[in-house]
Design an enzyme around this catalytic site. Sequence first.
Site, mmCIF file in Angstrom:
data_model
loop_
_atom_site.group_PDB
_atom_site.id
_atom_site.type_symbol
_atom_site.label_atom_id
_atom_site.label_comp_id
_atom_site.label_asym_id
_atom_site.label_seq_id
_atom_site.Cartn_x
_atom_site.Cartn_y
_atom_site.Cartn_z
ATOM 1 N N GLY A 170 41.267 37.775 43.814
ATOM 2 C CA GLY A 170 40.574 38.488 44.886
ATOM 3 C C GLY A 170 39.710 37.568 45.723
ATOM 4 N N ASP A 171 39.128 36.557 45.095
ATOM 5 C CA ASP A 171 38.313 35.593 45.834
ATOM 6 C C ASP A 171 39.184 34.735 46.745
ATOM 7 O OD1 ASP A 171 36.212 36.568 44.224
ATOM 8 O OD2 ASP A 171 36.716 35.124 42.659
ATOM 9 N N ALA A 175 48.442 45.297 41.895
ATOM 10 C CA ALA A 175 49.860 45.069 42.140
ATOM 11 C C ALA A 175 50.388 45.869 43.319
ATOM 12 C CB ALA A 175 50.663 45.416 40.895
#
Length: 345
Positions: A251-252, A223
Site C-alpha cells: 500500500g505504501d 486483491a
Amino acid sequence: MILTVTPNPSLDRTYEIPALERGAVLRATADRVDPGGKGVNVSRAVAAAGHRTVAVLPLGGPEGALLARLLGELGIEAAGVPVAGSTRVNISVAEPDGTLTKLNAGGPELSDAEAEAVLEAVRTSAESADWIACCGSLPRGLAPEWYAELVARAHRAGARIALDTSGPSLTAALRERPDVVKPNAEELAQAVGRPLATVGEAVKAAEELRGLGARAVLASLGADGQLLVDETGTYFGTARVAAVRSNVGAGDASLAGFLAAGGAGPAALASAVAHGAAAVQLPGSAMPTPADLDPSAVITTADIPLDRVLKEPARPADPTPTPQSPLRPPASPKAAPHTREPRDE
C-alpha cells in the site's frame, strides 16, 4: 520532491520459513532487514523510482542510528529528530503461500518537546516539496489531533498533503481537509460503521469520507484492486499478479506511485496499481524499481463494477459507534491471507 513524515518508524526484519508452527524451533530460509514505517516505505519507493525524497522521522538509540544509515544507503535524505527512546524493531514471518505474520513493537513515547520538534522539522524541510505524505500510527505521547495540526500547518504553508492513517487520528485530521487520504477496505468499513461487501459499497464509503473533509480518497481493496474518488469522478484499477511473495508495504508503494504520477486522476491511479502489484511480488518490504513495473498489466476504468463482490469483505472492528467519532479503533493485527496488506502500524 516528496517529503514523508513517519512519527513511529521502525527497523523491519523479515524471516521466510517453510511453515509457521507454534511452539517449534524454526529455521529461516532467508532473512532481511529494511527501514520501516509507512512513510519510510513511501520514501523508499520514491527513491527507487529515481525521485528525490526527504524522510522526517524521530530517531533514537542504536536502532535509530542504523535506520538513518540504511536510509542514506538508499539515497533518502533523513531529516531525523533525536528522541530519548529507542526506535522500534518489527518482525515479519513470511510463508511460501504468501501468508504473513507480523509482530509490531509499540515504539518510544515522545515528549511534547519531541513532538513539536518533528512538526518543526516538517516545516523546515517542506519548502521544495511537491507533496507531503504523512503515514502510519502515532507513537505514544502524541494525541490523535497531532496529524490534524500537521495538515493545518502544511496547508498554511501552501503544501499538498496525503494522509495514510486510521482511527481517531484520521477522524481528527479530516476536518483540516487533507488533499488525499489512503484507507484500506477495513478502514473504510470502520469509517462508516458497517461492513463492505461489494465495490459499490466501498465507493459509497469513500464518498462519505469525502463528505467528512477528504478532498480525494485512494482506497486499497486488496486483491480486488484500488479505487480513486475525487472531485473529477470515480475510477477503478486492477492488475494481473503472477505470484504474491510478500504484501508488506504494498500500500505504501501504491501511494508513492500515485504521488509520483501527480497525485490526481486515472493516470495516477494506474501508477498506484502498478506499484502495488509490483511490490507484492518482491520479498519482505522491498520496494519496486521502474524495472519491476508492468504498466501493461494494469487496467483502469470509470465504469465501476458496483455489484462486484469483494474477495475479502471488510468489517468494522467495532460495530458500535463512539460518540466522539464515526471511526472505529483498528482491528488487532492477525495473520491474514496474502491478498490483504497488513497495516504497518
